[in-house]
Motif scaffolding. Structure first.
Motif, short mmCIF file in Angstrom:
data_model
loop_
_atom_site.label_atom_id
_atom_site.label_comp_id
_atom_site.label_asym_id
_atom_site.label_seq_id
_atom_site.Cartn_x
_atom_site.Cartn_y
_atom_site.Cartn_z
N GLN A 1 0.83 -1.20 0.00
CA GLN A 1 0.00 0.00 0.00
C GLN A 1 0.86 1.25 0.00
O GLN A 1 0.52 2.27 0.61
N GLY A 2 2.02 1.16 -0.68
CA GLY A 2 2.95 2.30 -0.69
C GLY A 2 2.30 3.56 -1.22
O GLY A 2 2.49 4.66 -0.68
N ARG A 3 1.49 3.47 -2.26
CA ARG A 3 0.84 4.64 -2.84
C ARG A 3 -0.10 5.28 -1.84
O ARG A 3 -0.18 6.51 -1.73
N GLY A 4 -0.82 4.46 -1.11
CA GLY A 4 -1.74 5.02 -0.12
C GLY A 4 -1.00 5.74 0.98
O GLY A 4 -1.44 6.80 1.48
N VAL A 5 0.14 5.15 1.41
CA VAL A 5 0.95 5.80 2.47
C VAL A 5 1.48 7.15 1.97
O VAL A 5 1.45 8.16 2.70
N ILE A 6 1.95 7.21 0.72
CA ILE A 6 2.46 8.45 0.15
C ILE A 6 1.34 9.48 0.01
O ILE A 6 1.51 10.68 0.30
N ALA A 7 0.16 9.01 -0.41
CA ALA A 7 -0.98 9.93 -0.56
C ALA A 7 -1.36 10.53 0.78
O ALA A 7 -1.69 11.74 0.87
N ALA A 8 -1.30 9.69 1.84
CA ALA A 8 -1.64 10.20 3.18
C ALA A 8 -0.61 11.24 3.62
O ALA A 8 -0.96 12.27 4.22
N LEU A 9 0.67 10.98 3.32
CA LEU A 9 1.71 11.93 3.68
C LEU A 9 1.57 13.22 2.88
O LEU A 9 1.79 14.34 3.41
N GLN A 10 1.20 13.12 1.61
CA GLN A 10 0.98 14.32 0.78
C GLN A 10 -0.11 15.19 1.38
O GLN A 10 0.03 16.43 1.44
N LYS A 11 -1.20 14.58 1.83
CA LYS A 11 -2.29 15.35 2.44
C LYS A 11 -1.81 16.04 3.72
O LYS A 11 -2.15 17.19 4.00
N THR A 12 -0.98 15.32 4.48
CA THR A 12 -0.44 15.91 5.72
C THR A 12 0.38 17.16 5.40
O THR A 12 0.23 18.22 6.06
N TYR A 13 1.25 17.07 4.39
CA TYR A 13 2.08 18.22 4.03
C TYR A 13 1.24 19.36 3.43
O TYR A 13 1.51 20.55 3.66
N ALA A 14 0.23 19.04 2.65
CA ALA A 14 -0.63 20.08 2.06
C ALA A 14 -1.37 20.83 3.16
O ALA A 14 -1.51 22.07 3.13
N ASP A 15 -1.88 20.09 4.15
CA ASP A 15 -2.58 20.74 5.26
C ASP A 15 -1.62 21.58 6.08
O ASP A 15 -1.97 22.67 6.56
N ARG A 16 -0.40 21.08 6.25
CA ARG A 16 0.58 21.78 7.08
C ARG A 16 0.97 23.13 6.45
O ARG A 16 1.11 24.13 7.14
N THR A 17 1.12 23.15 5.13
CA THR A 17 1.58 24.37 4.45
C THR A 17 0.43 25.21 3.92
O THR A 17 0.63 26.38 3.57
N GLY A 18 -0.74 24.63 3.81
CA GLY A 18 -1.87 25.32 3.22
C GLY A 18 -1.79 25.40 1.71
O GLY A 18 -2.49 26.21 1.10
N ILE A 19 -0.92 24.59 1.10
CA ILE A 19 -0.76 24.60 -0.36
C ILE A 19 -1.53 23.41 -0.92
O ILE A 19 -1.07 22.26 -0.86
N ALA A 20 -2.71 23.67 -1.47
CA ALA A 20 -3.57 22.59 -1.95
C ALA A 20 -2.97 21.87 -3.15
O ALA A 20 -3.24 20.69 -3.37
N SER A 21 -2.13 22.57 -3.93
CA SER A 21 -1.57 21.97 -5.15
C SER A 21 -0.29 21.18 -4.87
O SER A 21 0.32 20.64 -5.81
N LEU A 22 0.15 21.08 -3.64
CA LEU A 22 1.38 20.37 -3.30
C LEU A 22 1.24 18.88 -3.66
O LEU A 22 0.21 18.25 -3.39
N LYS A 23 2.27 18.34 -4.27
CA LYS A 23 2.26 16.93 -4.69
C LYS A 23 3.54 16.23 -4.23
O LYS A 23 4.62 16.84 -4.18
N VAL A 24 3.40 14.94 -3.88
CA VAL A 24 4.57 14.08 -3.65
C VAL A 24 4.71 13.21 -4.88
O VAL A 24 3.79 12.44 -5.22
#
Length: 867
Positions: free
Chosen positions: A439-462
């Protein structure tokens, strides 16, 4: 021409196993070279190619895929080859570290021979695969045998004269003998592979040390008292196993001495004649074992075969087995529950052996788990019953069972390398590795959401590429927000994008990339721990497997007895042999499948004082051989602890069973059918005693009439006066029936027939009295001989019989007076006058009659008959 490093390595390894084909591991293939390749390609019917040259000659080569090697091994072993398996002992990467021209280390890890197989695909699950060793110390012989696939280990005194019968009883696949042994021919004649070993391997003093080391004991006294020959045979056996397994000894149970005289002695000829475990085709079909085997486990099937092959002569053992079957018959519902539970019990013996040799996989662990669970379940429902079997060995491993149940999935894969056999929740590190792997993709997607929320940048991608690996990407307009948070580390700036990473993302990337390998490593570690836990409880597991096999055989024999209406025999130390309405178990089963009944017959042998012999006369095809054999088989069944196909049976224990029934030659040894018959008859007359049971059929038929009659006559007298045994003697020599008036222990019996209109009808009933003729011409007619031949035979027979009645001087003259043979059949004489009923019947076509017309016809025939 120089030898390549790889070929030099091959030749060095081949020198270690000059008498075996060498499977040389090359990546995903086992490759064979030189003469090995030529022999293997022919035996396996695979392509023969070449690979380079050696000493100016092309190197022959062939190969088989590693993943399907077992199928090829099976073919080679069955064709008489031995195979040395050379594996890669290191990864190719390790070899490269030593230099570009370095060869991967390889070595023989196993020598595969007929007696050292362990894989399920190479073995019959319901039969043992015995390896044996025979040792002679100053005329005292001993035979040791083991099945390394189950851990069974036995030894018994075995003088030279008993070697053939014992090898036949055990169906030994391979025997180890001293390199100067003179008994190799005995084994070879029985199809047993012979392996010579140096005399030093049979040294009793060295063997004792070897056995003490193997079983980690200071003395062998706890296992029994062993002679020097016993020790020599056992020691040689263990040394050969260690040699073939390259030091990885399987789990061996302590050696079990087999006392002489505790088993019914049955020689090889008798086993073939009675078809105890093998039919005429060589397989189980048509054998006694085939007819009675209703076991549901592999272990139960092997135990049943052992009992059929070696019935007991110990009254207490026989009675306890019969008591258990009796209990199962009386408690049929509970017995059926036992059989249902046992169907879920795998083969723990062979699973344990593979695990001990490092050839096991996850399914072997599951077999131990499922077997222990079945045993504990059976104990809980049977412990309060009066079942006459000791069930205590089924319990005591609850902790191990719970560990295996928690650690393993319900249906594990076959191979360890396949992974996925450890249950979720058993190991936190494994669960994490699997989640990252799957489930590597799901783990990365969860981390991407965490970073987007942290920075407030909705377009942030991993994202991921092969240069940077995983990275965080955002547009240049958001670069200040990213730099303001110190967890983000700048990696790269492009025309429109800025890329960052974090310590957390880098660690996660490493885990994801290594997750598959890490998960496999963790599962390998868990497997090793579970295997060690199982092996540490091996004695208890072996004991539980033994009890499950006993339960299986008991319940199976009870199911057979109930289903086929068999009775409990009375077995004691007398010399009685009385059977009421006995039946042949194999023939009856075959007839039942055809919807035909079996004609049962009684047997009465009064052996209270001296010999008891029934002299049986009657035509061929009347059932004489069937009656002879069925009585021998009933004795085998009774003494192995089974109910028997009869209404009642009283069997005084038979110490030796002999059968000389059927005709065969031995052309390879220059023996005619008659010579084989005489050799087998001689063995009986030289060995049978007053506790023996003997069946003989048509002694003397392979020679001239008077020679044959003389031999048969003398044989019967010897059985009566010298051997003093219980016997059934079938013959066509009607002159011998006169012996019943001269020998007190001989009584006449005959198989009833009825003649009708020149034909013979077989009633298959054994009655007191003697047959007046053999009906050979009528049987020949039934067999389909041309009418002309049958008619000529009748004419010659009439001439001979008439000449004999007139004093024996006229037969030749009467035959000379017969007309020459004519191919035109002589029509059978028709009745002088036909009755009215017979005339009416000639015009009747039964298939065209309605029920009403048939009834009217019956009344009409009745009137015609009454006149």
């Amino acid at each position: 021409m120089s030898v390549t490093p790889m070929m030099a390595q091959y030749l060095d390894i081949k020198a270690e196993a000059p008498n075996a084909l060498l499977f040389y591991r090359m990546g995903d293939f086992y490759e064979l070279f030189f003469d090995d390749a030529v022999a293997a390609s022919a035996a396996l019917d695979i392509a023969l190619t070449k690979r380079g040259q050696h000493l100016g000659q092309d190197i022959a080569m062939c190969g088989v895929p590693v993943h399907s090697a077992e199928n090829y091994l099976m073919t080679l072993i069955r064709k008489g080859f031995r195979v040395a398996v050379a594996e890669q002992l290191e990864a190719p990467e390790e070899a490269k570290k030593r230099g570009s021209k370095s060869v991967v280390k390889r070595g023989i890890v196993r020598l595969v021979t007929p007696g050292t197989l362990t894989e399920d695909t190479l073995l019959d699950a319901r039969a043992h695969n015995y390896l044996a060793a025979w040792c002679d110390v100053r005329g005292e012989g001993a035979l040791a045998w083991a099945d390394i696939s189950t851990g069974a280990f036995h030894v018994s005194a075995c003088p030279r004269v008993r070697l053939g019968p014992d090898l036949s009883r055990l169906v030994v696949r391979e025997i180890v003998l001293t390199d100067e042994s003179d008994v190799a021919d005995i084994a070879s004649e029985l199809g047993v592979a012979v392996t010579p070993l140096g005399r030093s391997a049979f040294d009793s003093a060295s063997a004792e040390v070897r056995l003490k080391t193997l079983f980690d004991v200071a003395s062998l006294d706890a296992f029994g008292t062993f002679t020097r020959a016993d020790l020599g045979a056992m020691g040689a056996l263990v040394e050969y196993i260690e040699l073939t397994q390259r030091g990885k000894l399987p789990l061996m149970r302590p050696p079990r001495p087999e006392a002489s005289g505790e088993l019914m002695a049955i020689d090889a000829a008798t086993r073939r004649s009675l078809e105890l475990t093998r039919g005429t085709s060589g397989g189980r079909d048509g054998s006694l074992l085939w007819a009675i085997d209703r076991t549901v486990t592999a272990g139960g099937g092997r135990l049943l075969e052992r009992r059929v092959s070696a019935p007991s002569t110990v009254e207490g053992v026989i009675r306890s087995r019969l008591d258990a079957v009796d209990w199962a018959c009386a408690n049929d519902r509970l017995a059926n529950d036992i059989r249902t539970a046992l169907r879920r019990a795998p083969d723990m013996d062979r699973a344990l052996s593979r695990l001990s040799l490092d050839r096991g996989g996850p399914r072997d662990l599951a077999a131990i788990r499922d077997g222990l669970m079945a045993g504990q379940s059976l104990f809980s429902c049977l412990s309060e019953t009066d079942l006459p079997l000791d069930l205590v060995d089924l319990v005591g491993q609850e902790a191990l069972t719970a560990l295996l149940d928690a650690a393993l999935v319900a249906e594990p894969p076959l191979m360890l390398r396949d992974g996925g056999f450890v249950a979720s929740g058993h190991d936190a590190d494994l669960d994490e590795a699997r989640q990252l792997r799957d489930q590597g993709r799901g783990v990365i997607a969860a981390l991407q959401k965490t970073y987007a929320d942290r920075t407030g940048i909705a377009s942030l991608k991993v994202k991921h590429n092969n240069v940077l690996g995983y990275f965080i990407e955002t547009t240049a307009t958001h670069v200040d927000k990213m730099r303001a948070d110190d967890i983000f580390i700048h990696r790269q700036t492009t025309a429109n994008q800025v890329r960052f990473t974090t310590v957390e993302l880098s660690e996660l990337e490493t885990k994801i990339l290594n997750a598959g390998g890490r998960a496999q490593e963790i599962e390998v570690r868990i497997f090793a721990g579970l295997r060690d836990a199982v092996l540490s409880a091996s004695n208890a597991i072996f004991a539980a497997a033994r009890v499950l096999a006993e339960l299986d055989v008991t319940a199976a024999l009870a199911d057979l007895a109930r289903g086929e209406n068999w009775c409990r025999p009375k077995v004691d130390s007398t010399r009685a042999f009385t059977i009421d309405t006995g039946r042949h178990p194999v023939v009856e089963r075959a007839l039942k499948a055809q919807g035909a009944p079996f004609v049962a017959n009684d047997t009465r042998l009064d052996a209270t004082d001296g010999a008891a012999i029934r002299l049986l006369t009657g035509p061929n095809m009347a059932g004489k051989s069937t009656w002879l054999r069925q009585n021998a088989l009933i004795a085998v069944l009774a003494q192995m602890g089974s109910f028997v196909p009869a209404e009642a049976a009283h069997i005084g224990i038979v110490s030796q069973l002999f059968s000389r029934v059927g005709a065969s030659d031995d052309l390879a040894r220059g023996r005619s059918t008659f010579m084989v018959e005489m050799v087998e008859t001689a063995a009986i007359l030289n060995q049978a005693d007053d506790r023996s049971f003997v069946i003989l059929d048509e002694i003397g038929r392979g020679t001239a009439t008077y020679d044959g009659l003389s031999i048969a006559w003398a044989t019967l007298e010897h059985l009566h006066d010298v051997n003093r045994c219980r016997a059934l003697f079938a013959t066509h020599y009607h002159e011998m029936t006169a012996l019943s008036a001269k020998l007190a222990g001989v009584e006449n019996a005959t198989v009833a027939v009825r003649e009708w209109d020149g034909d013979v009808i077989f009633l298959h009933e054994v009655r007191d009295g003697a047959a007046d003729r053999s009906y050979g011409v009528q049987v020949a007619k039934l067999a389909g001989l041309p009418e002309a031949v049958v008619a000529r035979a009748r004419a010659v027979l009439n001439a001979l019989e008439e000449g004999e009645r007139e004093g024996g001087t006229k037969p030749k003259a009467m035959i000379d007076d017969l007309p020459l043979f004519s191919a035109t059949p002589v029509p059978a004489p028709r009745p002088q006058k036909e009755s009215a009923a017979e005339t009416r019947l000639r015009d009747v076509f039964p298939d065209e009659l309605t029920p009403r017309e048939a009834l009217d016809l019956l009344y009409e025939l009745k009137r015609l008959t009454d006149g």
